[in-house]
Write a protein that holds these residues in place. Structure first.
Motif, PDB file in Angstrom:
ATOM      1  N   TYR A 252      -4.080   2.046  -0.834  1.00  0.00           N
ATOM      2  CA  TYR A 252      -3.181   1.075  -0.821  1.00  0.00           C
ATOM      3  C   TYR A 252      -3.949  -0.508  -0.797  1.00  0.00           C
ATOM      4  N   VAL A 253      -3.383  -1.375  -0.607  1.00  0.00           N
ATOM      5  CA  VAL A 253      -3.886  -2.722  -0.701  1.00  0.00           C
ATOM      6  C   VAL A 253      -2.839  -3.640  -0.240  1.00  0.00           C
ATOM      7  N   ILE A 254      -3.093  -4.497   0.769  1.00  0.00           N
ATOM      8  CA  ILE A 254      -2.348  -5.635   1.279  1.00  0.00           C
ATOM      9  C   ILE A 254      -2.616  -6.984   0.565  1.00  0.00           C
TER      10      ILE A 254
ATOM     11  N   GLY B  88       6.225 -13.078   2.859  1.00  0.00           N
ATOM     12  CA  GLY B  88       5.678 -13.009   1.677  1.00  0.00           C
ATOM     13  C   GLY B  88       4.609 -12.382   1.103  1.00  0.00           C
ATOM     14  N   SER B  89       4.068 -11.433   1.723  1.00  0.00           N
ATOM     15  CA  SER B  89       3.077 -10.555   1.692  1.00  0.00           C
ATOM     16  C   SER B  89       3.595  -9.253   0.912  1.00  0.00           C
ATOM     17  N   VAL B  90       2.748  -8.505   0.483  1.00  0.00           N
ATOM     18  CA  VAL B  90       3.035  -7.201  -0.318  1.00  0.00           C
ATOM     19  C   VAL B  90       2.196  -6.203   0.247  1.00  0.00           C
ATOM     20  N   VAL B  91       2.470  -5.050   0.688  1.00  0.00           N
ATOM     21  CA  VAL B  91       1.636  -3.807   0.561  1.00  0.00           C
ATOM     22  C   VAL B  91       1.889  -2.999  -0.583  1.00  0.00           C
ATOM     23  N   TYR B  92       0.957  -2.449  -1.336  1.00  0.00           N
ATOM     24  CA  TYR B  92       0.886  -1.944  -2.617  1.00  0.00           C
ATOM     25  C   TYR B  92       0.157  -0.710  -2.505  1.00  0.00           C
TER      26      TYR B  92
END
Length: 313
Positions: A49-51, A208-212
């Protein structure tokens, strides 16, 4: 599709020899690696994963929140918009499914350039949107059961990467409000390794952030012990080959589905596998009936508009 000739036999070219294996858990066919995001890709390869901090602007987040507020007030937003129907959805969690159908104000979220560049590496060309809905975790919600997003695919590890998950924060994700939790590196695990709650870490990030994340990583929604909801969107993508060769549910006329044998309807795709294959959070057949009613209402409105135009001439 190009074919190569070997003697008198034509063989479709294969890239199977280019597949990469990550630990004992995941295999995939790498695509184009854009240099601008190579560090993000490398983080996903190692951790699963990455933030992506503050990927969306304050204006986009504000629009997302106001649009979800509108949808939650609409009776047509589906039963899950008033509260979860089972522990997996979350009994204190509200969800609005089929966002691509319900709002044009939210179109920016699934097609952000960075997300698509990441997908271009991890997924094969012509990948699809497989789920797009809101997740509003209310105060008092318990931790969701630990799972992988490919958990309904009963293939042994290492198994092919089926898709990608994202959680888009419309509120800050904190330690107490239900931030998504993950087990770093669990995309590398074999089937013999068992997830534990203690191994999970929260994806703490500003709005507004995303964890992918890869859909082979163990994760869950967190418990909300705060006094406010945690609003978010989940956008999930899948490999282009996760679909029938012929799109039966579109090819099939909806005029008289009752005349079709039930078993044949199930084979045509008017069915679900657990919850896979849902329409607006409901069964495909319920989705068809909902769509038919909307088409009738749309037709009647068009006729009324035409009559009004004619009366003015």
């Amino acid at each position: 599709m190009a074919y190569q000739k070997q003697s008198d036999t034509y063989i479709r070219p294969s890239n199977i020899h280019k597949r990469v294996q990550l630990g004992k858990g995941t295999t995939f066919l790498p695509g184009k690696k854009d240099p601008s995001i190579s560090h993000l890709i490398d983080h996903v390869l190692e951790h699963g994963y990455v933030i992506l901090p503050s990927l969306f602007t304050k204006e986009q987040v504000d629009t997302g929140n106001s649009e979800l507020a509108r949808l939650h007030s609409e009776k047509t937003s589906g039963p899950a918009s008033r509260g979860g129907r089972n522990t997996f959805e979350g009994l204190q969690t509200r969800r609005v499914y089929a966002l691509a159908d319900k709002s044009r104000a939210l179109d920016c979220f699934p097609i952000h350039e960075t997300l698509l560049k990441m997908n271009d590496y991890f997924l094969q060309e012509h990948y699809l949107l497989t789920s797009y809905h809101s997740v509003d975790i209310g105060p008092g919600e318990r931790s969701q059961e630990m799972h992988t997003d490919d958990g309904l695919v009963h293939l042994p590890r290492p198994r092919p990467l089926m898709g990608i998950g994202t959680m888009i924060a419309l509120d800050p994700f904190t330690l107490t409000n239900g931030a998504t939790t993950l087990i770093p590196g669990s995309h590398l695990w074999s089937d013999s390794q068992t997830p534990t709650r203690e191994a999970m870490i929260p994806a703490i990030m500003p709005a507004g952030s995303v964890v992918y994340f890869l859909n082979t990583i163990w994760h869950s929604g967190g418990a909300n012990t705060s006094s406010l909801p945690r609003r978010s969107l989940t956008v999930q993508y899948c490999q282009p080959w996760i679909r029938p060769t012929e799109n039966m549910t579109v090819a099939m006329g909806w005029e008289d589905l009752d005349a079709v044998p039930k078993r044949l309807l199930e084979l045509l795709g008017f069915s679900t596998h657990d919850f896979m294959g849902y329409v607006d959070g409901r069964s495909p057949r319920a989705g068809v009936e909902m769509r038919k009613r909307r088409l009738v209402e749309w037709g009647m409105k068009n006729e009324e508009d035409e009559r009004k135009k004619g009366a003015k001439l």
